[in-house]
Scaffold this motif. Sequence first.
Motif, mmCIF file in Angstrom:
data_model
loop_
_atom_site.group_PDB
_atom_site.id
_atom_site.type_symbol
_atom_site.label_atom_id
_atom_site.label_comp_id
_atom_site.label_asym_id
_atom_site.label_seq_id
_atom_site.Cartn_x
_atom_site.Cartn_y
_atom_site.Cartn_z
ATOM 1 N N VAL A 1 4.886 -12.301 -9.427
ATOM 2 C CA VAL A 1 4.506 -12.458 -8.020
ATOM 3 C C VAL A 1 4.724 -13.920 -7.624
ATOM 4 C CG1 VAL A 1 2.627 -12.302 -6.350
ATOM 5 C CG2 VAL A 1 2.820 -10.591 -8.193
ATOM 6 N N VAL A 2 5.600 -14.119 -6.633
ATOM 7 C CA VAL A 2 5.919 -15.464 -6.156
ATOM 8 C C VAL A 2 5.038 -15.836 -4.971
ATOM 9 C CG1 VAL A 2 7.742 -16.917 -5.165
ATOM 10 C CG2 VAL A 2 8.303 -15.241 -6.933
ATOM 11 N N ASN A 3 4.881 -14.897 -4.045
ATOM 12 C CA ASN A 3 4.169 -15.166 -2.800
ATOM 13 C C ASN A 3 3.545 -13.876 -2.296
ATOM 14 O OD1 ASN A 3 3.487 -15.623 -0.079
ATOM 15 N ND2 ASN A 3 5.115 -17.127 0.156
ATOM 16 N N GLY B 1 16.809 -12.149 -9.686
ATOM 17 C CA GLY B 1 16.678 -12.000 -8.243
ATOM 18 C C GLY B 1 15.254 -11.719 -7.824
ATOM 19 N N SER B 2 15.074 -11.543 -6.512
ATOM 20 C CA SER B 2 13.756 -11.268 -5.964
ATOM 21 C C SER B 2 13.865 -10.181 -4.896
ATOM 22 C CB SER B 2 13.133 -12.536 -5.383
ATOM 23 O OG SER B 2 13.995 -13.112 -4.414
ATOM 24 N N ILE B 3 12.711 -9.599 -4.535
ATOM 25 C CA ILE B 3 12.665 -8.518 -3.551
ATOM 26 C C ILE B 3 11.246 -8.460 -2.995
ATOM 27 C CG2 ILE B 3 12.091 -6.753 -5.268
ATOM 28 C CD1 ILE B 3 13.937 -4.815 -3.649
ATOM 29 N N LEU B 4 11.114 -8.006 -1.756
ATOM 30 C CA LEU B 4 9.790 -7.784 -1.196
ATOM 31 C C LEU B 4 9.217 -6.492 -1.764
ATOM 32 C CD1 LEU B 4 10.285 -8.824 2.529
ATOM 33 C CD2 LEU B 4 8.921 -10.002 0.788
ATOM 34 N N PHE B 5 7.970 -6.554 -2.156
ATOM 35 C CA PHE B 5 7.240 -5.428 -2.732
ATOM 36 C C PHE B 5 6.143 -5.066 -1.738
ATOM 37 C CE2 PHE B 5 4.155 -4.331 -6.460
ATOM 38 C CZ PHE B 5 4.456 -2.982 -6.375
ATOM 39 N N SER B 6 6.215 -3.877 -1.158
ATOM 40 C CA SER B 6 5.195 -3.423 -0.211
ATOM 41 C C SER B 6 4.018 -2.861 -1.006
ATOM 42 C CB SER B 6 5.771 -2.354 0.718
ATOM 43 O OG SER B 6 6.821 -2.891 1.487
ATOM 44 N N VAL B 7 2.871 -3.536 -0.891
ATOM 45 C CA VAL B 7 1.674 -3.156 -1.635
ATOM 46 C C VAL B 7 0.648 -2.623 -0.634
ATOM 47 C CG1 VAL B 7 -0.114 -3.969 -3.214
ATOM 48 C CG2 VAL B 7 2.176 -4.945 -3.337
ATOM 49 N N TRP B 8 0.077 -1.459 -0.965
ATOM 50 C CA TRP B 8 -0.783 -0.750 -0.026
ATOM 51 C C TRP B 8 -2.244 -0.731 -0.465
ATOM 52 C CZ3 TRP B 8 1.074 1.474 4.499
ATOM 53 C CH2 TRP B 8 2.462 1.434 4.653
ATOM 54 N N ASP B 9 -3.124 -0.743 0.520
ATOM 55 C CA ASP B 9 -4.557 -0.485 0.417
ATOM 56 C C ASP B 9 -5.216 -1.206 -0.763
ATOM 57 O OD1 ASP B 9 -4.546 1.058 2.765
ATOM 58 O OD2 ASP B 9 -3.874 2.821 1.673
ATOM 59 N N ASN C 1 -4.486 -1.598 -3.797
ATOM 60 C CA ASN C 1 -3.611 -2.355 -4.702
ATOM 61 C C ASN C 1 -3.418 -3.801 -4.257
ATOM 62 O OD1 ASN C 1 -3.042 -0.473 -6.737
ATOM 63 N ND2 ASN C 1 -1.531 0.537 -5.447
ATOM 64 N N ILE C 2 -3.650 -4.101 -2.982
ATOM 65 C CA ILE C 2 -3.458 -5.463 -2.476
ATOM 66 C C ILE C 2 -4.353 -6.441 -3.238
ATOM 67 C CG2 ILE C 2 -3.741 -6.968 -0.467
ATOM 68 C CD1 ILE C 2 -2.984 -4.497 1.264
ATOM 69 N N ASP C 3 -5.596 -6.050 -3.493
ATOM 70 C CA ASP C 3 -6.533 -6.931 -4.191
ATOM 71 C C ASP C 3 -6.230 -7.062 -5.685
ATOM 72 O OD1 ASP C 3 -7.929 -7.410 -1.842
ATOM 73 O OD2 ASP C 3 -9.264 -5.694 -2.155
ATOM 74 N N ASN C 4 -5.347 -6.214 -6.206
ATOM 75 C CA ASN C 4 -5.000 -6.242 -7.628
ATOM 76 C C ASN C 4 -3.794 -7.125 -7.932
ATOM 77 O OD1 ASN C 4 -7.061 -4.409 -8.125
ATOM 78 N ND2 ASN C 4 -5.721 -2.648 -7.861
ATOM 79 N N VAL C 5 -3.274 -7.822 -6.915
ATOM 80 C CA VAL C 5 -2.073 -8.641 -7.080
ATOM 81 C C VAL C 5 -2.363 -10.069 -6.624
ATOM 82 C CG1 VAL C 5 0.311 -8.946 -6.305
ATOM 83 C CG2 VAL C 5 -0.551 -6.656 -6.716
ATOM 84 N N SER C 6 -2.030 -11.039 -7.466
ATOM 85 C CA SER C 6 -2.207 -12.456 -7.122
ATOM 86 C C SER C 6 -0.940 -13.227 -7.462
ATOM 87 C CB SER C 6 -3.379 -13.054 -7.903
ATOM 88 O OG SER C 6 -4.568 -12.382 -7.620
ATOM 89 N N GLU C 7 -0.720 -14.332 -6.751
ATOM 90 C CA GLU C 7 0.429 -15.179 -7.044
ATOM 91 C C GLU C 7 0.375 -15.625 -8.493
ATOM 92 O OE1 GLU C 7 0.913 -18.324 -4.164
ATOM 93 O OE2 GLU C 7 0.841 -16.900 -2.503
ATOM 94 N N GLY C 8 1.521 -15.551 -9.175
ATOM 95 C CA GLY C 8 1.623 -15.943 -10.573
ATOM 96 C C GLY C 8 1.469 -14.786 -11.547
ATOM 97 N N ASP C 9 0.932 -13.654 -11.084
ATOM 98 C CA ASP C 9 0.801 -12.481 -11.955
ATOM 99 C C ASP C 9 2.168 -11.943 -12.354
ATOM 100 O OD1 ASP C 9 -1.947 -12.534 -11.686
ATOM 101 O OD2 ASP C 9 -2.060 -10.801 -10.340
ATOM 102 N N VAL C 10 2.258 -11.422 -13.563
ATOM 103 C CA VAL C 10 3.444 -10.676 -13.992
ATOM 104 C C VAL C 10 2.995 -9.221 -14.096
ATOM 105 C CG1 VAL C 10 5.171 -10.348 -15.789
ATOM 106 C CG2 VAL C 10 4.411 -12.658 -15.208
#
Length: 126
Positions: free
Chosen positions: A18-20, A47-55, A57-66
């Motif tokens: 997770v970059v941003n 490469g990179s891509i936008l990842f659409s995260v819903w409901d 799951n949003i709180d389960n993702v932080s910058e720097g996470d793999v």
Amino acid sequence: MKVNELQPRKNATVTVKVVNKGEAKQVMSKDGSSHKVADVLVGDETGSILFSVWDDNIDNVSEGDVIDVTDGYVTVVRGSMRLTLGRQGKMEKTDKTIDNVNTENNLSNKQVEDNYRPRRFNSRRF
């Protein structure tokens, strides 16, 4: 699979960093229910891509996470590729490391032809 191998309207199993993480937005689904969605820039050394995260799951993702995305799906939104979990997908944090993310090769910045049309069944009776 690596990020640079992702293809529109195909399944995807990939490990990304997770970059941003963008701000969550409220959206209405076709059935009228309200949901939150956040665009998260993820990637690997290819490469990179936008990842659409819903409901939730949003709180389960932080910058720097793999994270490992298993059985995800690549959608096309207004000519732009997006990674999503889809119906069958799963994501979970991992101890794997990704040192450098190639943000120069952002697949979501490239325009994609989207000739996909959902199949419509003829409801006429003969």
